[in-house]
Design a protein around this motif. Structure first.
Motif, mmCIF file in Angstrom:
data_model
loop_
_atom_site.group_PDB
_atom_site.id
_atom_site.type_symbol
_atom_site.label_atom_id
_atom_site.label_comp_id
_atom_site.label_asym_id
_atom_site.label_seq_id
_atom_site.Cartn_x
_atom_site.Cartn_y
_atom_site.Cartn_z
ATOM 1 N N SER A 5 0.842 -1.196 0.000
ATOM 2 C CA SER A 5 0.000 0.000 0.000
ATOM 3 C C SER A 5 0.877 1.246 0.000
ATOM 4 O O SER A 5 1.691 1.427 0.908
ATOM 5 N N ILE A 6 0.727 2.071 -1.014
ATOM 6 C CA ILE A 6 1.405 3.373 -1.062
ATOM 7 C C ILE A 6 0.375 4.391 -0.625
ATOM 8 O O ILE A 6 -0.614 4.638 -1.314
ATOM 9 N N VAL A 7 0.596 4.964 0.548
ATOM 10 C CA VAL A 7 -0.448 5.706 1.257
ATOM 11 C C VAL A 7 -0.067 7.173 1.418
ATOM 12 O O VAL A 7 1.044 7.506 1.820
ATOM 13 N N GLY A 8 -1.018 8.053 1.116
ATOM 14 C CA GLY A 8 -0.840 9.476 1.360
ATOM 15 C C GLY A 8 -1.257 9.829 2.776
ATOM 16 O O GLY A 8 -2.392 9.579 3.175
ATOM 17 N N ALA A 9 -0.333 10.413 3.531
ATOM 18 C CA ALA A 9 -0.605 10.755 4.928
ATOM 19 C C ALA A 9 -1.285 12.106 5.081
ATOM 20 O O ALA A 9 -1.663 12.494 6.186
ATOM 21 N N GLY A 10 -1.440 12.839 3.972
ATOM 22 C CA GLY A 10 -1.986 14.181 4.078
ATOM 23 C C GLY A 10 -0.907 15.176 4.467
ATOM 24 O O GLY A 10 0.281 14.845 4.536
ATOM 25 N N PRO A 11 -1.271 16.419 4.762
ATOM 26 C CA PRO A 11 -0.290 17.473 4.999
ATOM 27 C C PRO A 11 0.440 17.385 6.337
ATOM 28 O O PRO A 11 1.485 17.993 6.509
ATOM 29 N N GLY A 12 -0.115 16.654 7.301
ATOM 30 C CA GLY A 12 0.587 16.550 8.584
ATOM 31 C C GLY A 12 -0.306 16.227 9.772
ATOM 32 O O GLY A 12 0.016 15.379 10.583
ATOM 33 N N ALA A 13 -1.434 16.896 9.875
ATOM 34 C CA ALA A 13 -2.337 16.653 11.003
ATOM 35 C C ALA A 13 -2.969 15.272 10.900
ATOM 36 O O ALA A 13 -3.419 14.868 9.827
#
Length: 211
Positions: A5-13
């Motif tokens: 799984s290549i996952v986007g964590a978002g900007p930080g929060a």
């Protein structure tokens, strides 16, 4: 083998991650994550038994063998990217490299910094009667920009412009943009959006480089 799984964590929060991203992180047996761009609090959402491997000191050529090795050992591997992995995340190189090793992937999108910045400023990027196009790009550096995508061409459209990875070239960027946008055009300069040490400042275009 299980897909990676290549996952986007978002900007930080943490609370700006998608539910799917959070589920993948909690299920991970191996987390290979960009520690220089993602808060450690997100990596700690994994189970206590999860192997966490940081990548800030690793090249892509060093990361791929780690992904392949852990996957072949039957582990549930999560490759965690900041923001959205489809933007400036070397996504295609990783997918092709893993496919060459016979490993399937899934991609989980994430909220990008430009979206989080606009939301924080309560700024609409597509205002009826004014602008209906968003351009996401970067200044040229080690990664070359195709001639047809040079900043001069993009700026001539007059769209809402979101630039990544361009701070080192900011004076050149300002000089170019001033040829196409009014000098009083508002510019948001954003650092670590949604982190505890978030810094966002709105200035005019003619103040961008000096700021």
């Amino acid at each position: 083998m299980k897909p990676i799984s290549i996952v986007g964590a978002g900007p930080g929060a943490k609370d700006l991650m998608t539910i799917r991203a959070l589920e993948r992180i909690k299920q991970a047996e191996v987390l290979i994550w960009t520690d220089s761009l993602i808060p450690s609090e997100i990596a700690l959402l994994t189970s206590e038994n999860c192997e966490r491997i940081t990548t800030s000191s690793l090249t892509l050529e060093e990361i791929l063998p780690l992904l392949i090795d852990r996957c072949r050992k039957g582990k549930k591997v999560v490759r965690l990217h900041d923001g959205d992995p489809c933007l400036y995340g070397a996504l295609s190189e990783q997918i092709y490299g893993l496919a060459g090793a016979g490993i399937e992937t899934e991609v989980v999108p994430g909220l990008s910094a430009y979206q989080a910045t606009a939301a924080k400023l309560q700024a609409e990027l597509t205002i009826p009667g004014l602008v209906q196009t968003i351009v996401i790009s970067r200044a040229g550096g080690r990664t070359k920009i195709p001639n047809k995508e040079k900043l001069e061409n993009l700026a001539s459209i007059g769209a809402s412009l979101c630039l990544y990875l361009s701070a080192r070239h900011i004076q050149e960027v300002e000089n170019t943009l001033l040829k196409y946008y009014p000098k009083t055009t508002p510019v948001a300069i954003a650092y670590r959006v949604s982190w505890n040490d978030e810094w966002i400042k709105v200035v005019t275009l003619e103040e961008m480089a000096s700021t």
